[in-house]
Write an enzyme that holds these catalytic residues in place. Structure first.
Site, PDB file in Angstrom:
ATOM      1  N   ASP A  19       1.567   5.895   5.908  1.00  0.00           N
ATOM      2  CA  ASP A  19       0.574   5.040   5.251  1.00  0.00           C
ATOM      3  C   ASP A  19       1.107   4.418   3.947  1.00  0.00           C
ATOM      4  OD1 ASP A  19      -1.890   3.878   5.639  1.00  0.00           O
ATOM      5  OD2 ASP A  19      -3.013   5.411   4.538  1.00  0.00           O
TER       6      ASP A  19
ATOM      7  N   GLU B  38      -9.514   4.274   1.787  1.00  0.00           N
ATOM      8  CA  GLU B  38      -8.913   4.496   0.463  1.00  0.00           C
ATOM      9  C   GLU B  38      -7.929   3.405   0.067  1.00  0.00           C
ATOM     10  OE1 GLU B  38      -7.690   5.743   3.207  1.00  0.00           O
ATOM     11  OE2 GLU B  38      -5.607   5.129   2.912  1.00  0.00           O
TER      12      GLU B  38
ATOM     13  N   ARG C  17      -7.893   0.200   0.380  1.00  0.00           N
ATOM     14  CA  ARG C  17      -8.474  -0.975  -0.291  1.00  0.00           C
ATOM     15  C   ARG C  17      -8.834  -0.664  -1.749  1.00  0.00           C
ATOM     16  NH1 ARG C  17     -13.105  -1.518   4.138  1.00  0.00           N
ATOM     17  NH2 ARG C  17     -11.435  -0.583   5.348  1.00  0.00           N
TER      18      ARG C  17
ATOM     19  N   ASP D 114      -2.307  10.062   4.279  1.00  0.00           N
ATOM     20  CA  ASP D 114      -3.733   9.747   4.384  1.00  0.00           C
ATOM     21  C   ASP D 114      -4.416  10.725   5.339  1.00  0.00           C
ATOM     22  OD1 ASP D 114      -6.240   8.659   4.430  1.00  0.00           O
ATOM     23  OD2 ASP D 114      -5.672   6.818   5.515  1.00  0.00           O
TER      24      ASP D 114
ATOM     25  N   LYS E 281      -9.758  12.967   8.779  1.00  0.00           N
ATOM     26  CA  LYS E 281      -9.444  12.346  10.077  1.00  0.00           C
ATOM     27  C   LYS E 281      -9.349  13.412  11.157  1.00  0.00           C
ATOM     28  CE  LYS E 281      -6.583   8.491   8.354  1.00  0.00           C
ATOM     29  NZ  LYS E 281      -7.332   7.357   8.880  1.00  0.00           N
TER      30      LYS E 281
ATOM     31  N   LYS F 258       0.864  -1.191   0.000  1.00  0.00           N
ATOM     32  CA  LYS F 258       0.000   0.000   0.000  1.00  0.00           C
ATOM     33  C   LYS F 258       0.895   1.235   0.000  1.00  0.00           C
ATOM     34  CE  LYS F 258      -3.286   2.615   2.890  1.00  0.00           C
ATOM     35  NZ  LYS F 258      -4.338   2.593   3.940  1.00  0.00           N
TER      36      LYS F 258
HETATM   37  N1  BES Z   1      -4.506   4.220   6.864  1.00  0.00           N
HETATM   38  C1  BES Z   1      -5.688   3.933   7.586  1.00  0.00           C
HETATM   39  C2  BES Z   1      -5.508   2.799   8.600  1.00  0.00           C
HETATM   40  C3  BES Z   1      -4.582   3.062   9.745  1.00  0.00           C
HETATM   41  C4  BES Z   1      -5.081   3.449  10.976  1.00  0.00           C
HETATM   42  C5  BES Z   1      -3.213   2.863   9.620  1.00  0.00           C
HETATM   43  C6  BES Z   1      -4.225   3.694  12.026  1.00  0.00           C
HETATM   44  C7  BES Z   1      -2.359   3.093  10.672  1.00  0.00           C
HETATM   45  C8  BES Z   1      -2.863   3.499  11.883  1.00  0.00           C
HETATM   46  C9  BES Z   1      -6.803   3.543   6.629  1.00  0.00           C
HETATM   47  O1  BES Z   1      -6.758   4.129   5.384  1.00  0.00           O
HETATM   48  C10 BES Z   1      -8.096   3.986   7.245  1.00  0.00           C
HETATM   49  O2  BES Z   1      -8.278   5.153   7.392  1.00  0.00           O
HETATM   50  N2  BES Z   1      -8.967   3.026   7.580  1.00  0.00           N
HETATM   51  C11 BES Z   1     -10.207   3.314   8.171  1.00  0.00           C
HETATM   52  C12 BES Z   1     -11.268   2.498   7.457  1.00  0.00           C
HETATM   53  C13 BES Z   1     -12.665   2.840   7.865  1.00  0.00           C
HETATM   54  C14 BES Z   1     -13.044   4.206   7.342  1.00  0.00           C
HETATM   55  C15 BES Z   1     -13.571   1.772   7.321  1.00  0.00           C
HETATM   56  C16 BES Z   1     -10.148   2.935   9.642  1.00  0.00           C
HETATM   57  O3  BES Z   1      -9.592   1.880   9.948  1.00  0.00           O
HETATM   58  O4  BES Z   1     -10.604   3.713  10.468  1.00  0.00           O
HETATM   59 ZN    ZN Z   2      -4.871   4.711   4.723  1.00  0.00          ZN
HETATM   60 MN    MN Z   3      -7.715   6.058   5.375  1.00  0.00          MN
END
Ligand code: BES
Ligand code: ZN
Ligand code: MN
Length: 485
Positions: A279, A340, A342, A261, A268, A256
């Site tokens: 990320d 994003e 995925r 992000d 966020k 990835k």
């Molecule tokens: N990059 C994040 C996941 C992440 C979270 C990595 C904390 C490292 C530390 C990913 O893109 C994300 O934001 N995922 C969301 C998905 C949700 C919106 C379904 C999440 O896990 O909150």
């Molecule tokens: Zn991410």
């Molecule tokens: Mn994200």
């Protein structure tokens, strides 16, 4: 840092780290020769002193004429293993920094008979490299105490050389990965990472293709491009290929590559955004693995892929409710712009399908949910072939990393139902790591596919065993072990 093996009587180190078991402080041959050299100071002090019991990671510094002996506890003899060797080396080298004037440290551990000496040498060297790592590029004052030379003390030094070489290759790959993760997003843009990848490929005779926005459009990378469209940074897709003469198998490793992000329009909150320059840890991981492959030259064809872009909010951002037609033709309703990774991986997986590989492994900081489930020290693994998942878990054990399997069930697809498209990009709040993996499974036809969710393990806010705070290069060791056993 230079690492090499030495005979005990030839050591030039001024700090000699040497290990003692908790329940059996018998001197080994190296310790006996040190004892002779230094007027029985070891046997008189270490063996008799009450303050040093040999408990795991306990240390005791003993000055001898022109050097210092740093006695370290190895814990109980029957519990000693190579993972402990690595942790002890990483921690004692930091102590040695302060004790050493010559910046040369020697290591000598005991063997309880359960380990091969080469594995002790490998893990000592790797632990030393990991312990010494820090990212000081942007500090005006650098650490001037750094150890410059590490000696692995052994009575047959030449026998240790291949193990030390392997540790140095692995350690260098990890340092490279950590450096890239630690870089600010303003530096490590998709274009910059493509440049770094191109340099790595050219230096090592790998083929490389870098696709920009226009090409990606014609190749139908629509889900990927949607994620990047809110940023002024142009998305880039990189494909590096390593081809040995008669490969036993072909494998694709995908990382990835979200260089920042922000969450996009579903922005966020500040605390969650703080570490989001990391990320792209999956991309940095697979690039590091390619660096090691260049030196190890395994008999496996390896394709390294990464879809690099920034996820930003702006007037041109993709929006919730948008319907994307992924590269494989399936349609996705955007439910949350922060899911994003995925979307970018979906198209990368489809691209990997066209390479006719036997195995596909993706590495991704994909979900906060995997952190809720497994914390910061265990990577989640999911896949479509039980034997393959088991094999990678075995590789991780050998490599000294923690992997734990999480399930993907067919009925998890219900969770991804959309009213207007084939699926949406998020499900309900629960089982988030598995749901994300289930989403990805729609975009690969690979018989053997494994997905490694490193969201918790790629970056630490406090040290863990041999790992320092910060970037960890999670899964670099496991993938090297899998590819170049
Ligand atoms: N990059 C994040 C996941 C992440 C979270 C990595 C904390 C490292 C530390 C990913 O893109 C994300 O934001 N995922 C969301 C998905 C949700 C919106 C379904 C999440 O896990 O909150
Ligand atoms: Zn991410
Ligand atoms: Mn994200």
């Amino acid at each position: 840092m230079e690492i090499y093996a030495k005979l005990p009587q030839e050591t030039e180190a001024d700090v000699i780290v040497t290990g003692f078991f908790e329940d059996d402080k018998t001197l080994n041959d190296t310790q006996k020769s040190l004892d002779e050299k230094y007027d029985n100071v070891v046997s008189k002090n270490i063996l008799e002193i009450e303050n040093f019991k040999g408990k795991y990671l306990e240390t005791f510094a003993l000055p001898v004429c022109d050097a210092k002996i740093l006695a370290v506890g190895l814990g109980k003899k029957e519990e000693f293993n190579v993972d402990k060797v690595r942790e002890i080396a990483a921690k004692t080298i930091k102590q040695a920094e302060k004790l050493s004037r010559k910046k040369t440290v020697a290591f000598n551990f005991q063997n309880n008979g359960n380990m091969c000496c080469c594995k002790i040498a490998y893990n000592t060297a790797l632990g030393a490299i990991m312990g010494e790592y820090d990212f000081d590029k942007y500090k005006s004052k650098k650490n001037e105490e750094k150890i410059e030379r590490v000696e692995i003390i052994h009575c047959k030094p030449e026998k240790m050389t291949p193990a030390i070489e392997k540790a140095v290759i692995t350690g260098d790959a990890m340092d490279f990965t950590k450096d890239l993760i630690s870089e600010p997003a303003e530096f490590a843009t998709p274009a910059k990472i493509s440049e770094i990848a191109t340099k790595l490929a050219n230096e090592n005779g790998f083929e490389i293709k870098v696709f920009g926005k226009d090409e990606l459009k014609t190749m139908n990378f629509n889900a990927f491009l949607a994620v990047g469209q809110g940023s002024i940074q142009e998305p880039k897709f990189i494909h590096i290929k390593y081809t040995p003469e008669n490969p036993e198998k072909k494998i694709a490793i995908i990382g990835k590559g979200i260089t920042f992000d922000s969450g996009g329009l579903d922005i966020k909150p500040p605390a969650s955004m703080l570490t989001m320059k990391t990320d792209m840890s999956g991309c940095a991981c697979v690039l590091g693995v390619m660096k090691a492959i260049a030196k190890m030259k395994p008999n496996i064809e390896v394709h390294m892929l990464s879809a690099l872009c920034e996820n930003m909010p702006s007037g041109s951002s993709y929006k919730v409710g948008d319907v994307l037609i992924a590269k494989n033709g399936k349609t996705i309703e955007v439910d949350n712009t922060d899911a994003e990774g995925r979307l970018t991986l979906a198209d990368a997986l489809t691209y990997a399908d066209e390479l006719n590989v036997d195995e596909v492994i993706d590495v991704a900081t994909l979900t906060g949910a995997v952190i809720v489930a497994l914390g910061n020290t265990i990577t989640g693994i999911m896949g479509n072939d039980e034997e393959f998942v088991k094999e990678i878990i075995e590789d991780s054990k050998e490599a000294g990393e923690n992997l734990w399997q999480m399930p993907i069930l067919d009925d998890m697809q219900d969770n991804l139902k959309s009213d207007i498209a084939d699926m949406r990009n998020t499900g309900s709040r629960y089982a988030g790591a598995s749901t994300a993996a289930r989403f990805l499974s729609n975009f690969t036809k690979a018989k053997k596919w494994a997905h490694l969710d490193i969201a918790g393990t790629a970056f630490l806010d406090k040290p863990y065993k041999e790992l320092n705070k910060g970037a960890t290069a999670a899964m670099v060791r496991t993938l090297i072990q899998h590819i170049a056993k």
